[in-house]
Each structure stands twice: as structure tokens, then as C-alpha cells.
Design a protein around this motif. Structure first.
Motif, PDB file in Angstrom:
ATOM      1  N   PRO A  98      34.544  27.604  28.293  1.00 19.96           N
ATOM      2  CA  PRO A  98      35.097  28.913  27.936  1.00 19.96           C
ATOM      3  C   PRO A  98      34.160  30.071  28.271  1.00 19.96           C
ATOM      4  N   GLY A  99      32.861  29.869  28.030  1.00 23.42           N
ATOM      5  CA  GLY A  99      31.907  30.922  28.368  1.00 23.42           C
ATOM      6  C   GLY A  99      31.849  31.191  29.855  1.00 23.42           C
ATOM      7  N   LEU A 100      31.863  30.112  30.656  1.00 16.39           N
ATOM      8  CA  LEU A 100      31.820  30.277  32.113  1.00 16.39           C
ATOM      9  C   LEU A 100      33.081  30.973  32.613  1.00 16.39           C
ATOM     10  N   ILE A 101      34.232  30.568  32.106  1.00 18.60           N
ATOM     11  CA  ILE A 101      35.493  31.195  32.543  1.00 18.60           C
ATOM     12  C   ILE A 101      35.492  32.678  32.217  1.00 18.60           C
ATOM     13  N   ASN A 102      35.000  33.051  31.050  1.00 20.27           N
ATOM     14  CA  ASN A 102      34.925  34.468  30.683  1.00 20.27           C
ATOM     15  C   ASN A 102      34.004  35.242  31.628  1.00 20.27           C
ATOM     16  N   GLU A 103      32.866  34.649  31.964  1.00 16.85           N
ATOM     17  CA  GLU A 103      31.932  35.336  32.855  1.00 16.85           C
ATOM     18  C   GLU A 103      32.480  35.408  34.281  1.00 16.85           C
ATOM     19  N   LEU A 104      33.180  34.384  34.720  1.00 18.61           N
ATOM     20  CA  LEU A 104      33.799  34.427  36.045  1.00 18.61           C
ATOM     21  C   LEU A 104      34.876  35.510  36.102  1.00 18.61           C
ATOM     22  N   ASP A 105      35.588  35.665  35.014  1.00 19.71           N
ATOM     23  CA  ASP A 105      36.646  36.682  34.967  1.00 19.71           C
ATOM     24  C   ASP A 105      36.070  38.091  35.053  1.00 19.71           C
ATOM     25  N   ALA A 106      34.808  38.233  34.680  1.00 17.45           N
ATOM     26  CA  ALA A 106      34.167  39.557  34.696  1.00 17.45           C
ATOM     27  C   ALA A 106      33.533  39.901  36.036  1.00 17.45           C
ATOM     28  N   LEU A 107      33.572  38.990  37.003  1.00 13.12           N
ATOM     29  CA  LEU A 107      32.975  39.260  38.307  1.00 13.12           C
ATOM     30  C   LEU A 107      33.662  40.438  38.976  1.00 13.12           C
ATOM     31  N   THR A 108      32.883  41.221  39.690  1.00 12.97           N
ATOM     32  CA  THR A 108      33.415  42.427  40.314  1.00 12.97           C
ATOM     33  C   THR A 108      33.963  42.192  41.708  1.00 12.97           C
ATOM     34  N   ARG A 109      33.746  40.989  42.279  1.00 11.45           N
ATOM     35  CA  ARG A 109      34.282  40.667  43.592  1.00 11.45           C
ATOM     36  C   ARG A 109      34.681  39.199  43.623  1.00 11.45           C
ATOM     37  N   PRO A 110      35.642  38.845  44.463  1.00 12.86           N
ATOM     38  CA  PRO A 110      36.098  37.458  44.503  1.00 12.86           C
ATOM     39  C   PRO A 110      35.044  36.540  45.093  1.00 12.86           C
ATOM     40  N   VAL A 111      35.117  35.257  44.720  1.00 18.65           N
ATOM     41  CA  VAL A 111      34.169  34.262  45.203  1.00 18.65           C
ATOM     42  C   VAL A 111      34.909  32.945  45.409  1.00 18.65           C
ATOM     43  N   THR A 112      34.485  32.187  46.407  1.00 13.24           N
ATOM     44  CA  THR A 112      35.012  30.842  46.630  1.00 13.24           C
ATOM     45  C   THR A 112      33.929  29.830  46.306  1.00 13.24           C
TER      46      THR A 112
END
Length: 212
Positions: A98-112
Motif C-alpha cells: 500500500p505504501g509503494l502504490i501510494n508513492e507511485l501514484d504521486a510520481l510526476t511523470r510516467p514510468v515503465t
């Protein structure tokens, strides 16, 4: 390398959250993904993780994933996640994911995120946790799975939801033009059309066999 323009275009234009490249060894999965990454340079960072049997340990697997994403996206706030993973008995399902998903959602640009060699992962807990991530991927993140066989993940559910792009051996095999391009690059020009057709037929477009 043979530049695989058509396949790269399919991957580049895909809006699916999950990309699956599944085929036996020698079909150029890693090479195709590398060409895709190069084609996206400047537009989307790639977090690349080459898996091995040691990654069947969930704590090691997720530590590597987090560090790979942080390397590609320095704005990922991963300190607390890594601290949780460093504990003796990390609660991956209840706290880390859950913590990782929240931090990924806060990224300012897309990533693969590329997980290369996923067939090395056999631990059911790892499959369960990766599956949970795939079903809850935030918008900025795309995951590419490169595997020699279908991974034990919720592929049918992702497929039914239209959230997965798949390229398998029939799509990854060389076309006659790509076979000719490889032969020219390796051996020079001069392969006759009958010989080229015969080679393409006998190898069934398997890139490793064409090269050999």
C-alpha cells in the motif's frame, strides 16, 4: 540487432497498464524491450530489473523493485518503504505494497517497470504480491513482464479488463525481411532468395536459430 519497428510501435502506442512478452529463450524479448526503452528516451523513464532465482525472497524482490524505480524516478519517496523492508518480518501485503502504490501514484511523470526473466520467480507469495500490484497499478506506472512462460499472475482478469498488451512467439518471430536483415548484418549480402526462403521456413522465424 535487427530493429523491430512494427513491434516497437505497438508497445509505444499501447496504453495498457501491463505488457507481457512471453516466448521461449532466443525470441528476442530482452532485445525488443531494450529497443522500446531506447525509442522512449526523453519521454518515459524505464526502471529495469533482471530477475534471478535469488529474487524468490519477497523482501529482496521488493527491495530491488523499489530501488529500480527510485533510480529511474528520483522523486519517489521510498525511505519509509525501504525501512519497512529492512525489518525482520516486513508486512509486505499490509504495509509495504500500500505504501509503494501510494508513492507511485504521486510520481510526476510516467514510468515503465521492466521485470526481465520473470520465469525465475517461483515463490507463490511473490506471485500473489506482484499480482496485487498489477491489479492496483496507479496511472503513472506501467509494468512489462518478460517471461519464457505464462507467469502465475491474474492475466485473465487483466486481459478481460483490456489492461494487458501481449506479444508472444508468433508475434516475436522474425519476418522474412527481418531474417534477411540479420543475415546481411552477420554474413554480408549475397544470400539468394531461395536460400533465404528455405532458412525462414526451417527456423520458423526463431531469431536465435536464424543467427546460429
Amino acid at each position: 540487432w535487427v530493429r523491430r519497428h512494427g513491434l516497437i510501435q505497438r508497445l509505444t502506442w499501447s496504453r495498457a497498464r501491463v505488457v507481457l512478452l512471453e516466448a521461449p529463450a532466443g525470441y528476442g524479448k530482452t532485445t525488443l524491450a531494450a529497443q522500446w526503452r531506447t525509442s522512449m528516451a526523453g519521454r518515459r523513464p524505464f526502471a529495469w530489473l533482471s530477475l534471478d532465482p535469488g529474487d524468490n525472497d519477497p523482501r529482496r524482490l521488493w527491495s530491488q523493485i523499489v530501488l529500480a524505480v527510485q533510480c529511474a524516478c528520483p522523486d519517489l519517496q521510498a525511505e519509509r518503504i525501504l525501512r519497512d523492508l529492512g525489518s525482520h518480518h516486513p508486512d509486505i501485503a499490509g504495509a509495504v505494497l500500500p505504501g509503494l502504490i501510494n508513492e507511485l501514484d504521486a510520481l510526476t511523470r510516467p514510468v515503465t517497470l521492466v521485470l526481465d526473466g520473470y520465469e525465475a520467480v517461483r515463490n507463490p507469495r511473490c506471485h500473489e504480491q506482484i499480482g496485487a500490484l498489477l491489479l492496483h497499478l496507479p496511472a503513472p506506472v506501467q509494468v512489462a513482464l518478460l517471461s519464457r512462460h505464462d507467469p502465475a499472475l491474474p492475466l485473465a482478469r487483466l486481459r478481460a479488463a483490456g489492461e494487458m498488451t501481449e506479444l508472444r512467439a508468433p508475434e516475436l518471430k522474425f519476418t522474412p525481411a527481418e531474417t534477411a536483415a540479420l543475415l546481411t548484418a552477420v554474413s554480408g549480402p549475397g544470400i539468394s532468395q531461395p536460400d533465404l526462403s528455405l532458412l525462414a521456413e526451417r527456423t520458423e522465424g526463431w531469431p536465435a536459430a536464424v543467427y546460429l
